[in-house]
Design a protein around this motif. Structure first.
Motif, PDB file in Angstrom:
ATOM      1  N   LYS A 189       0.849  -1.187   0.000  1.00  0.00           N
ATOM      2  CA  LYS A 189       0.000   0.000   0.000  1.00  0.00           C
ATOM      3  C   LYS A 189       0.877   1.226   0.000  1.00  0.00           C
ATOM      4  CE  LYS A 189      -3.430   2.900   0.579  1.00  0.00           C
ATOM      5  NZ  LYS A 189      -4.312   3.263  -0.531  1.00  0.00           N
TER       6      LYS A 189
ATOM      7  N   PHE B 238       0.732   5.485  -0.034  1.00  0.00           N
ATOM      8  CA  PHE B 238       0.022   6.765  -0.013  1.00  0.00           C
ATOM      9  C   PHE B 238       0.949   7.728  -0.754  1.00  0.00           C
ATOM     10  CE2 PHE B 238      -3.687   6.041   2.351  1.00  0.00           C
ATOM     11  CZ  PHE B 238      -3.416   5.248   3.459  1.00  0.00           C
TER      12      PHE B 238
ATOM     13  N   VAL C 261       3.360   2.201   2.913  1.00  0.00           N
ATOM     14  CA  VAL C 261       2.840   1.944   4.245  1.00  0.00           C
ATOM     15  C   VAL C 261       2.715   0.444   4.518  1.00  0.00           C
ATOM     16  CG1 VAL C 261       0.747   2.228   5.622  1.00  0.00           C
ATOM     17  CG2 VAL C 261       1.659   4.144   4.388  1.00  0.00           C
TER      18      VAL C 261
ATOM     19  N   GLY D 213       1.599   0.713   9.971  1.00  0.00           N
ATOM     20  CA  GLY D 213       0.710   0.206   8.926  1.00  0.00           C
ATOM     21  C   GLY D 213      -0.373  -0.716   9.445  1.00  0.00           C
TER      22      GLY D 213
ATOM     23  N   SER E 286      -3.185  -0.233  11.237  1.00  0.00           N
ATOM     24  CA  SER E 286      -4.557   0.203  10.994  1.00  0.00           C
ATOM     25  C   SER E 286      -4.871   0.152   9.505  1.00  0.00           C
ATOM     26  CB  SER E 286      -4.776   1.633  11.486  1.00  0.00           C
ATOM     27  OG  SER E 286      -4.842   1.658  12.884  1.00  0.00           O
ATOM     28  N   THR E 287      -3.899   0.546   8.682  1.00  0.00           N
ATOM     29  CA  THR E 287      -4.119   0.532   7.233  1.00  0.00           C
ATOM     30  C   THR E 287      -4.414  -0.886   6.766  1.00  0.00           C
ATOM     31  OG1 THR E 287      -2.513   2.332   7.052  1.00  0.00           O
ATOM     32  CG2 THR E 287      -3.168   1.239   5.017  1.00  0.00           C
TER      33      THR E 287
ATOM     34  N   ARG F 105      -7.961  -1.816   7.801  1.00  0.00           N
ATOM     35  CA  ARG F 105      -8.954  -1.074   7.032  1.00  0.00           C
ATOM     36  C   ARG F 105      -8.989  -1.497   5.573  1.00  0.00           C
ATOM     37  NH1 ARG F 105     -10.335   4.088   9.020  1.00  0.00           N
ATOM     38  NH2 ARG F 105      -9.785   5.048   7.049  1.00  0.00           N
ATOM     39  N   SER F 106      -7.943  -2.184   5.123  1.00  0.00           N
ATOM     40  CA  SER F 106      -7.948  -2.646   3.731  1.00  0.00           C
ATOM     41  C   SER F 106      -8.879  -3.829   3.558  1.00  0.00           C
ATOM     42  CB  SER F 106      -6.534  -3.064   3.304  1.00  0.00           C
ATOM     43  OG  SER F 106      -5.650  -1.995   3.466  1.00  0.00           O
TER      44      SER F 106
ATOM     45  N   GLU G 240      -9.729   1.314   3.073  1.00  0.00           N
ATOM     46  CA  GLU G 240      -8.569   1.729   2.295  1.00  0.00           C
ATOM     47  C   GLU G 240      -8.475   0.745   1.140  1.00  0.00           C
ATOM     48  OE1 GLU G 240      -6.982   4.369   3.130  1.00  0.00           O
ATOM     49  OE2 GLU G 240      -7.268   4.614   5.284  1.00  0.00           O
TER      50      GLU G 240
ATOM     51  N   ILE H 254      -5.984  -1.317  -1.246  1.00  0.00           N
ATOM     52  CA  ILE H 254      -4.566  -1.666  -1.364  1.00  0.00           C
ATOM     53  C   ILE H 254      -4.045  -1.313  -2.757  1.00  0.00           C
ATOM     54  CG2 ILE H 254      -4.594  -3.512   0.339  1.00  0.00           C
ATOM     55  CD1 ILE H 254      -5.014  -5.496  -1.916  1.00  0.00           C
TER      56      ILE H 254
ATOM     57  N   ASP I 128      -9.986  -1.660  15.544  1.00  0.00           N
ATOM     58  CA  ASP I 128      -8.910  -0.726  15.232  1.00  0.00           C
ATOM     59  C   ASP I 128      -8.598   0.112  16.460  1.00  0.00           C
ATOM     60  OD1 ASP I 128      -8.351   1.762  12.580  1.00  0.00           O
ATOM     61  OD2 ASP I 128      -7.049   0.904  14.128  1.00  0.00           O
TER      62      ASP I 128
END
Lengths: 249, 220
Positions: free
Chosen positions: A9, A11, A16, A39, A41-42, A45-46, A51, A53, A171
């Motif tokens: 991922k 940004f 991240v 990373g 939480s990312t 959330r993916s 989010e 990916i 999270d």
């Protein structure tokens, strides 16, 4: 239950998540720990597309739900599929995100009624049961602004559970809570784990991870540094970075 | 100064027209404005562009001119394009212009309201399996009422006074009533009476919106 393969991922230019591959089996409770910005939480959330990916594959319950490369979809993903996916993955947020204009019961019943078409009486009956299971039956008709942080988070958990998800994603559920209120939320999460729910928890609560997790994943700077049972990670960490992180806690 | 019954009637009729125009433009303008606001936030570029152009034109030109154009230019335009002119009454023309203008301003007010809602609300709704439409209708828009009321009240009061501009196409409303009376009699008092009535109307509106604001601040 959850399988991630080679997840990247970005940004913009910032990477991240770097080649993340892991698996979570049914009824497993996995805690993801690590410093801020690692990373975690990312990654969480993916799973439900909050989010997207940049690259990689995500399987939920054996089904391929995301397959991307270069920030583009390599499989057709219909929005209806995404909403279905979301209703099977319950999520609890750090900041609760309760609907302030609805009572606790209103929060819990809204999605079953809207998304599943559950009739109001049935939704309310189930909703009250959910609230009771988190110890908040007496607050069913209160608005979130009248509830403490711990109570709000427990309502949020009940709200997610009301959709009968296969997997619960947390999270940093207690990071925004006063220390005295953390315990009541962790108790609810512990009970949920014992009941056999598959859970992926991003947390800083090491004691919870030690007590409840089947496995712990340590992430730092976008990679999985080490994973293993709580005993392996906390008592006998192999990597230096893991040791350094645990020493600072 | 003596005021006879006819003059009172003139003011009353004018005030009634003013109120009618205000309510029509605000009510229809609200629906249209909401649609345009949702268009402005839409992820589909073409909808975003079209609604942007709409807002740009109707906020960027004077209301007075818009009223004139609707009343005068539309019959001429339709005659040229379709062969027969669409002729509308003064009242209809005024309503159309007011609605189009109001909708543009309200669209931006609603858009600001929607954008001010915490991102977490959108995320929680999505995570629970709701569609974008369900999220807007049941979660987001209800939370905007409180934020949107003050600028909405502003717009209401502005339109109430801006209805005076329709006098330019000869529509008899409150301002025209006072202007006719004062220019035919040479007495300035009529203008002050109109001012007083406008003040009364706007004050009533302000009071109602105040009550609404209190009602919506109960739990948020």
């Amino acid at each position: 239950m959850i399988k991630c393969e080679n997840i990247d991922k970005f940004f913009g230019d910032l990477q991240v998540l770097n080649n993340i591959t892991f698996e979570i089996k049914p009824s497993e409770v996995v805690c993801v720990i690590g410093p801020s910005g690692s990373g975690k939480s990312t990654l969480l959330r993916s799973l439900n597309h909050l989010e997207r990916i940049t690259k990689g594959k995500i399987y939920i319950d054996g089904e391929l739900v995301d397959y991307r490369e270069n920030d583009k979809d390599l499989m057709k993903i219909e929005s209806q599929k995404v909403t279905e996916l979301c209703s099977e993955l319950g999520m609890v947020f750090q900041r609760f995100n309760l609907f302030p204009h609805k009572t606790a019961l209103g929060n819990v019943t809204m999605s079953p009624m809207l998304v599943r078409g559950t009739p109001k009486e049935e939704a309310e009956k189930n909703g009250l049961e959910m609230l009771e299971s988190v110890g908040l039956l007496d607050k069913a008709y209160e608005y979130p602004s009248r509830l403490s942080g711990g109570q709000q988070q427990r309502v949020a958990i009940a709200r997610a559970l009301a959709m009968e998800p296969k997997i619960m994603l947390f999270d940093e559920p207690t990071s925004a809570l006063d220390p005295e209120l953390v315990g009541e939320v962790l108790e609810v999460m512990k009970a949920l784990a014992l009941s056999g729910m598959t859970m992926m928890v991003v947390t800083h609560e090491m004691n919870f991870a030690k007590e409840v997790a089947d496995r712990v994943i340590f992430m730092d700077e976008g990679i999985i540094v080490e994973e293993g049972t709580p005993k392996q990670i906390f008592d006998k960490p192999k990597k230096e970075r893991t040791k350094a992180f645990l020493a600072r806690i | 100064m003596n005021i006879n019954f006819n003059q009172v009637l003139l003011f009353a009729k004018g005030a009634l027209t003013t109120i009618e125009l205000t309510l029509i433009s605000m009510i229809i303008g609200t629906f249209l404005g909401l649609i345009i606001a949702l268009g402005r936030i839409s992820k589909r570029k073409i909808i975003d562009k079209v609604t942007w152009v709409y807002v740009w034109i109707f906020r960027g030109t004077p209301l007075l001119l818009q009223i004139m154009i609707v009343y005068l230019a539309i019959p001429l335009l339709t005659k040229e394009i379709f062969g027969s002119a669409i002729i509308m009454s003064r009242f209809t023309s005024a309503c159309i212009a007011l609605v189009l203008n109001t909708a543009a301003y309200l669209a931006e007010i609603f858009r600001a309201g929607i954008l001010s809602i915490d991102k977490g609300q959108f995320e929680a709704s999505k995570a629970l399996g709701m569609t974008s439409r369900q999220t807007m209708i049941h979660v987001i828009i209800p939370q905007t009422y409180r934020r949107v009321l003050p600028p909405y009240a502003n717009e209401f009061i502005m339109i109430l006074k801006d209805t005076s501009l329709v006098s330019s196409i000869g529509l008899a409303e409150l301002y025209r009533a006072s202007e006719k009376l004062s220019s035919s009699t040479g007495k300035w008092e009529y203008l002050f009476i109109a001012a007083g009535i406008y003040l009364l109307l706007t004050s009533v509106a302000t009071r109602i919106f105040s009550k609404l604001e209190k009602r919506y601040s109960v739990y948020i």
